[in-house]
Motif scaffolding. Sequence first.
Motif, PDB file in Angstrom:
ATOM      1  N   PHE A 242       0.804  -1.206   0.000  1.00  0.00           N
ATOM      2  CA  PHE A 242       0.000   0.000   0.000  1.00  0.00           C
ATOM      3  C   PHE A 242       0.850   1.276   0.000  1.00  0.00           C
ATOM      4  O   PHE A 242       0.336   2.369   0.223  1.00  0.00           O
ATOM      5  N   GLY A 243       2.147   1.123  -0.187  1.00  0.00           N
ATOM      6  CA  GLY A 243       3.014   2.292  -0.183  1.00  0.00           C
ATOM      7  C   GLY A 243       3.448   2.727   1.191  1.00  0.00           C
ATOM      8  O   GLY A 243       4.244   3.671   1.332  1.00  0.00           O
ATOM      9  N   GLN A 244       2.944   2.092   2.256  1.00  0.00           N
ATOM     10  CA  GLN A 244       3.303   2.406   3.630  1.00  0.00           C
ATOM     11  C   GLN A 244       2.934   1.206   4.494  1.00  0.00           C
ATOM     12  O   GLN A 244       2.154   0.352   4.078  1.00  0.00           O
ATOM     13  N   PRO A 245       3.464   1.112   5.713  1.00  0.00           N
ATOM     14  CA  PRO A 245       3.130  -0.020   6.578  1.00  0.00           C
ATOM     15  C   PRO A 245       1.629  -0.051   6.898  1.00  0.00           C
ATOM     16  O   PRO A 245       1.013   0.979   7.149  1.00  0.00           O
ATOM     17  N   VAL A 246       1.057  -1.239   6.877  1.00  0.00           N
ATOM     18  CA  VAL A 246      -0.364  -1.439   7.151  1.00  0.00           C
ATOM     19  C   VAL A 246      -0.505  -2.531   8.200  1.00  0.00           C
ATOM     20  O   VAL A 246       0.242  -3.506   8.198  1.00  0.00           O
ATOM     21  N   PHE A 247      -1.484  -2.358   9.102  1.00  0.00           N
ATOM     22  CA  PHE A 247      -1.659  -3.275  10.221  1.00  0.00           C
ATOM     23  C   PHE A 247      -3.118  -3.717  10.307  1.00  0.00           C
ATOM     24  O   PHE A 247      -4.016  -3.072   9.772  1.00  0.00           O
ATOM     25  N   LEU A 248      -3.348  -4.831  11.025  1.00  0.00           N
ATOM     26  CA  LEU A 248      -4.704  -5.232  11.377  1.00  0.00           C
ATOM     27  C   LEU A 248      -5.185  -4.355  12.522  1.00  0.00           C
ATOM     28  O   LEU A 248      -4.440  -4.075  13.457  1.00  0.00           O
ATOM     29  N   THR A 249      -6.415  -3.928  12.458  1.00  0.00           N
ATOM     30  CA  THR A 249      -6.930  -2.978  13.424  1.00  0.00           C
ATOM     31  C   THR A 249      -6.945  -3.552  14.842  1.00  0.00           C
ATOM     32  O   THR A 249      -7.245  -4.735  15.036  1.00  0.00           O
TER      33      THR A 249
END
Length: 390
Positions: A242-249
């Motif tokens: 996604f172009g940046q770090p992504v996490f599970l909520t």
Amino acid sequence: MSLQRANNLSWCLINCFRRNSYYTVKKALELGVNDGNKDPDICIKGWVKNLQNHKGVMFMHVNDGTASQHLQVIVPQPLASTVDATFGSCVEVKGVLKESLGKGQHVELISSSVEVIGPCDPFEFPIKQRARHSPQYTRDYLHLRPKSNIFSALLRIRNVASMAVHSFFQDNGFMFIHTPILVTNDCEGACEVFKVEPLFTGASNSSGGDSDSEENDDSRGPQCVSDSIGTPAPSSQKEHFFGQPVFLTVSGQLHLEVMTGALTKVYNFGPCFRAENSHGSFHLSEFYMVEAELAFINHLNDLLTVSFSLHVLETYLVKKIPKANCSQFFFSLSSLTNSYLQYSQWGCDLDKEHEMYLADAVGGRPVFVTDYPASLKPFYALRNEDCQTV
């Protein structure tokens, strides 16, 4: 489509439904013998939970998951000698409801036909008849676990509790918000998060658009499986999917707070994921959480009133939920000799032991903790007049 054709189509659908309709076990049990049943012949479909033969007569307990109680089906001779049903098999039974003379049920179904629509080999079937299987045992057969009495009961309870939560908020004017599962924040840094990255290092969505080029398709195709499994996730920001770090909520709170700037009363009831290093029953890596936000609150009691009026709690709590002043609580701890409590002081966060102590002090019930240290809360939490607590 003309109105006449639409009416004809609707009539055909209704007749088709009537021809293929059947009673659920719950409806059959609620129906009784003479409770408005104009058609004495009914049809049920379900799975055999218990089966035994007595003097040539076959007795089956059938359930379809709609009720905790099974429906007893009696298969008389000569039909019983032709039925090839076993424990665990799926059957379609037609017959007449009669008042039961046995104990444990008020009605039973005297069958006129029994069709096995899903056979089951009782020797190979992991769940055995009249056996109590532990949760550890059924965990090895996840696809069969809903067939166990304990797990199916838990699913029915969870369904009722979930619908009660939604009914409460909907009846009180709250709007249900689907907060995102994939987020770029950890919601106030309250806990550890699960990072989301694609399995294949070649997968990337950073371009921000769809591409039909062969190069893009090849980088995400099946031919990458043998070369990419086990490859570490990309570390460069440009290589993130996604172009940046992504996490599970971990919580939908921040998104709900934004929504209150336009919708006043909102709530969320969805999954949360927390990477906490705990193997006990107090912390789960995945769970469902109810969260609500309100605008135009002038006093803490407004929020406590809404929380207490949640009828899921009201059903089980006779007395009003008590409140505990955090400052007074830490002052009381100073006079205790318990080794796991005496080291706490004002300004420190409450540990699990403190929470259990508070719950025990009010009789094992939920408790609202007020006047919490402001330094432990987010910047937007409303300060009290002393500017030290929230």
